[in-house]
Design an enzyme around this catalytic site. Sequence first.
Site, PDB file in Angstrom:
ATOM      1  N   SER A 191      -9.464   7.046  -3.947  1.00  0.00           N
ATOM      2  CA  SER A 191     -10.816   7.562  -4.170  1.00  0.00           C
ATOM      3  C   SER A 191     -10.855   9.082  -4.208  1.00  0.00           C
ATOM      4  O   SER A 191     -11.847   9.668  -4.661  1.00  0.00           O
ATOM      5  CB  SER A 191     -11.765   7.054  -3.085  1.00  0.00           C
ATOM      6  OG  SER A 191     -11.436   7.603  -1.819  1.00  0.00           O
ATOM      7  N   ASP A 196       0.850  -1.173   0.000  1.00  0.00           N
ATOM      8  CA  ASP A 196       0.000   0.000   0.000  1.00  0.00           C
ATOM      9  C   ASP A 196       0.901   1.244   0.000  1.00  0.00           C
ATOM     10  O   ASP A 196       2.094   1.156   0.299  1.00  0.00           O
ATOM     11  CB  ASP A 196      -0.897  -0.036   1.239  1.00  0.00           C
ATOM     12  CG  ASP A 196      -1.752   1.195   1.366  1.00  0.00           C
ATOM     13  OD1 ASP A 196      -2.464   1.519   0.401  1.00  0.00           O
ATOM     14  OD2 ASP A 196      -1.696   1.848   2.430  1.00  0.00           O
ATOM     15  N   LYS A 199      -3.993  -1.023   6.553  1.00  0.00           N
ATOM     16  CA  LYS A 199      -5.450  -1.071   6.739  1.00  0.00           C
ATOM     17  C   LYS A 199      -5.957  -2.502   6.597  1.00  0.00           C
ATOM     18  O   LYS A 199      -5.304  -3.362   5.981  1.00  0.00           O
ATOM     19  CB  LYS A 199      -6.154  -0.180   5.716  1.00  0.00           C
ATOM     20  CG  LYS A 199      -5.768   1.296   5.771  1.00  0.00           C
ATOM     21  CD  LYS A 199      -6.490   2.081   4.708  1.00  0.00           C
ATOM     22  CE  LYS A 199      -6.006   3.528   4.687  1.00  0.00           C
ATOM     23  NZ  LYS A 199      -4.601   3.630   4.210  1.00  0.00           N
ATOM     24  N   ASN A 221      -5.525   2.458  -3.160  1.00  0.00           N
ATOM     25  CA  ASN A 221      -6.844   3.030  -3.422  1.00  0.00           C
ATOM     26  C   ASN A 221      -6.729   4.551  -3.415  1.00  0.00           C
ATOM     27  O   ASN A 221      -6.187   5.122  -2.461  1.00  0.00           O
ATOM     28  CB  ASN A 221      -7.851   2.607  -2.344  1.00  0.00           C
ATOM     29  CG  ASN A 221      -8.230   1.143  -2.433  1.00  0.00           C
ATOM     30  OD1 ASN A 221      -8.034   0.501  -3.454  1.00  0.00           O
ATOM     31  ND2 ASN A 221      -8.776   0.605  -1.356  1.00  0.00           N
ATOM     32  N   LYS A 271      -9.298  -2.172  -3.439  1.00  0.00           N
ATOM     33  CA  LYS A 271      -9.020  -3.130  -2.376  1.00  0.00           C
ATOM     34  C   LYS A 271     -10.169  -3.141  -1.380  1.00  0.00           C
ATOM     35  O   LYS A 271     -10.701  -2.078  -1.049  1.00  0.00           O
ATOM     36  CB  LYS A 271      -7.713  -2.767  -1.657  1.00  0.00           C
ATOM     37  CG  LYS A 271      -6.474  -2.869  -2.500  1.00  0.00           C
ATOM     38  CD  LYS A 271      -5.213  -2.499  -1.718  1.00  0.00           C
ATOM     39  CE  LYS A 271      -5.170  -1.025  -1.369  1.00  0.00           C
ATOM     40  NZ  LYS A 271      -3.892  -0.623  -0.727  1.00  0.00           N
ATOM     41  N   ASP A 316      -0.131   5.195   1.007  1.00  0.00           N
ATOM     42  CA  ASP A 316      -0.312   6.154   2.097  1.00  0.00           C
ATOM     43  C   ASP A 316      -0.518   5.433   3.422  1.00  0.00           C
ATOM     44  O   ASP A 316      -1.440   4.632   3.581  1.00  0.00           O
ATOM     45  CB  ASP A 316      -1.513   7.062   1.802  1.00  0.00           C
ATOM     46  CG  ASP A 316      -1.385   7.746   0.444  1.00  0.00           C
ATOM     47  OD1 ASP A 316      -0.243   8.049   0.056  1.00  0.00           O
ATOM     48  OD2 ASP A 316      -2.414   7.957  -0.220  1.00  0.00           O
TER      49      ASP A 316
END
Length: 509
Positions: free
Chosen positions: A391, A347, A460, A389, A434, A349
């Site tokens: 978004s 991942d 996460k 991700n 994810k 961030d």
Amino acid sequence: MKNKILIRGVNWVGDAVMTMPAIRAIKRSDPDSDISLLVKPWVAPLFEKDPFIDRTIHYKDSHSGVLGKFQLARVLREENFQRAILLQNAFDAAITAWLARIPERIGYARDARGLLLTHSLKHMGEDRNMHHIDYYLKLLESVGIKSAGNDTWIHLSLEERMAAREKLSSLKRPILGINPGASYGSAKQWLPGRFAEVAGRTVDELGGSVLVFGGPGELDICDDITSRVENYVNDGKIVPLAGKTALRELIALMSECDVILSNDSGPMHIADALAVPLVAIFGSTSPELTGPRKPSSHVIRADIDCSPCFRRKCSDIGLPCMEFIGVDEVFDAITQAIPSERAVLLDRDGTICEDADYLNSWDKLKAFDDINSLNHLINLDFKLIGITNQSGIARGIVSEDFVGQVNEMFIDRHGFSGFYYCPHHPDEACQCRKPEPGLAIRARDEHGIDPRRSFVIGDKDSDMLLGRTIGAYAILVTTGKQESSPHADFTASGLDQAVKHILSRQQAW
């Protein structure tokens, strides 16, 4: 008040898979609508977890007669549907919608049903000159519904995947899934002896295992194959499953295979929709019309004048389109389709840089001090792959160009082999956000990664769930917003500890 839409689905598994992009487009064109799918009971499980369908209605055998039509129409009329979209081509679909008094009825004008439709698209033989996925999308485009992409996808729960994984846990990998049947007819079926030879070579030369799939009507051909490799069946290296799995279990088991070998059939379309590496054999039918479309799918066909003939049986010349496809060609395609590279999927961030809560400017970017510890993994030939991700792009907070620039920086400066991101809003139910495995699958296809020999590092629970979904080892780092996850295989204070743990595990391997 929600717009209520009835979709009349198609009757066969392979065709139903090819309608999935159309169904997705219908829902995305009107996200607040209530979508009901009318399908045969044996097709319905394909859509059991589909987020683009609110419910399924079974078209039962009792609905096929005249009285049954009126009974079904009465049930549908009580639902007060405003629109019926008929993906099925039959007259039956149109008369049912008309009897149900659905005000708007959309479909191809074929099978003498044009007068029963309020909007009909003239049929010009498109199903014989374009892929069937595009055939369904063309109907929607005629009423202003734009395509949301032509990719098929079957949604599986983590519980379904884990149950299948447990069932196969004693088998050695790579696991080859074989689907030797085809309900259309024998002209679509490669020769049983050659399937058996491929199965034996998978065990002998690759050290793997084989699952033989098939429906209740395909027991004979599956038994023919397994009888030729009976010694491997007896010691559990080749597992006969024909007639032993319900559709959802079949889908889950196929998702756990390393590669699938199939004729042009419903399970072939399932494998393609799952993005499992696939070798598809075509004889009497055309891959241009019904073939798989994923990058992980490979089509083998004989280059002969009489193919495709679209016959169910070849009674004239002895099935040369299948005779000319040899075992070596198929086995070579299988070995090339099996991914083998090790990777660490990270991942962004909160994992390799501080979580700025929508990173949208360079002044907010701060890589963690221990990011250089990843060099130890590169030195051991692990590929570093970013999976993130984003978004914020869909929300209008982050520029997509900026996301690309940041990801390129990690590739250039820190040795990442690739970086993949999902730009969609969570409500879009895409296959790349994810914990859905879409981005990991892209990385697998483009970098030859074997997820089951790889690791996922993230901060996460969605990262940990991704690891579980693809069969990778999941490591949670507590440098983000989450201190623990029930789906983590290991919890680390940061990248340095995560890397040390990977090194200790790879030494044990």
